[in-house]
Write an enzyme that holds these catalytic residues in place. Structure first.
Site, PDB file in Angstrom:
ATOM      1  N   ASP A  80       5.840  -1.193   5.049  1.00  0.00           N
ATOM      2  CA  ASP A  80       6.429   0.075   4.620  1.00  0.00           C
ATOM      3  C   ASP A  80       5.973   1.216   5.516  1.00  0.00           C
ATOM      4  O   ASP A  80       4.940   1.129   6.178  1.00  0.00           O
ATOM      5  CB  ASP A  80       6.116   0.378   3.139  1.00  0.00           C
ATOM      6  CG  ASP A  80       4.654   0.133   2.765  1.00  0.00           C
ATOM      7  OD1 ASP A  80       3.804   0.059   3.668  1.00  0.00           O
ATOM      8  OD2 ASP A  80       4.375   0.027   1.561  1.00  0.00           O
ATOM      9  N   GLU A 156       9.411   0.425  -5.694  1.00  0.00           N
ATOM     10  CA  GLU A 156       8.951   1.198  -6.835  1.00  0.00           C
ATOM     11  C   GLU A 156       9.567   0.659  -8.128  1.00  0.00           C
ATOM     12  O   GLU A 156      10.515  -0.136  -8.087  1.00  0.00           O
ATOM     13  CB  GLU A 156       9.374   2.661  -6.640  1.00  0.00           C
ATOM     14  CG  GLU A 156       8.725   3.336  -5.428  1.00  0.00           C
ATOM     15  CD  GLU A 156       7.306   3.809  -5.701  1.00  0.00           C
ATOM     16  OE1 GLU A 156       6.536   3.087  -6.373  1.00  0.00           O
ATOM     17  OE2 GLU A 156       6.955   4.899  -5.220  1.00  0.00           O
TER      18      GLU A 156
END
Ligand code: PGA
Length: 262
Positions: A80, A156
């Site tokens: 990420d 998320e």
């Protein structure tokens, strides 16, 4: 991964290794990376940023320095990175990974695959990143950490198990965890590119490393409550026996039926 492939894997169980302390956790996680590289020198691997993997990185660097491990052919894909941030920026996760791991182990710079966070068409660039992983034969090993809110990489809450590499809006919780991590020195961008849960779930081996009492309840929910997008880490259980959870004693303290090792 198709639904039916997920179904067939459901019979087998992930393994959970509970280690006496953080050093033992770090050594076992380093063993898993070492085994993967011995078995498939080109990898490819993906590995996390954060506090949890630091001991594993120190151990892997030590093994390289002793001549027991060689990453010169290995490919590493970043998990990420914040949108708009490049490895030259101080608050870059990729920069962090280079400093903590890929530079000290002598990974050839061309073998570190960067998330295309500065592309003009991020969706297309994310698809190209997936294609790059596929062109390397798919991930041999994904080592991931557990976010306080149950995120894996920046998948998320709300992330589906088949989600690909994509742009995500960071939750206030993740932004604040990130800000604390950088000691408040860097403004945390609102969006990031994350490797998808589906991409991670397709890896041939997945190792989830979890340390510290503050993660105990998130780990319990990850392993013992029904799988849900509210807690994306719980989807890792779809990998069945391709998933190994390595936790230290404080992180594992709320698990039922635990056995101590290490
Ligand atoms: P940490 O981060 O290792 O710093 O706790 C884990 C994560 O958010 O993925």
């Amino acid at each position: 991964m198709t639904e039916s492939e997920l179904e067939t894997e459901r019979g087998a169980m992930p393994s959970v290794r509970i280690m006496g302390d953080y050093d033992a956790l770090s050594r076992l996680a380093a063993d898993r990376v070492t085994e993967a590289v011995h078995c498939a020198p080109t990898g490819p691997l993906t590995v996390p940023t954060g506090e949890t993997p630091l001991g594993m990185y120190r151990e892997l660097v030590r093994r390289v320095e002793q001549g027991d491990l060689d990453f010169s052919q290995t490919h590493v894909f970043c998990l990420d990175e914040y949108v708009g941030v490049s490895p030259e920026d101080q608050g870059s996760l990729t920069r962090w990974l280079k400093q903590a791991f890929t530079d000290p182990i002598g990974l050839p710079p061309a073998n570190l695959h960067l998330l295309p966070t500065q592309a003009s068409d991020l969706d297309r660039a994310a698809d190209a990143y997936e294609a790059e992983i596929a062109a390397q034969g798919g991930l041999a090993l994904a080592v991931v950490g557990l976010g306080q809110n149950g995120h894996i990489a920046f998948n998320e809450p709300g992330s589906e198990p088949d989600s690909p590499t994509r742009v995500v809006a960071l939750t206030p919780e993740s932004r604040s965890q990130s800000a604390d991590y950088w000691d408040g020195q860097h403004e945390i961008p609102p969006t990031a590119l994350t490797m998808g849960l589906g991409t991670i779930l397709a890896a041939r081996r997945i190792v989830l490393i979890v340390s510290g009492e503050s993660k105990a309840d998130t780990l319990r929910r990850t392993l013992e409550e029904p799988m849900t997008s509210d807690l994306p880490a719980s989807w890792l259980r779809l990998a069945a026996d391709r998933l190994e959870v390595i936790a230290d004693d404080p992180a594992a303290r709320l698990l039922s039926g635990k056995e101590f090792e290490g």
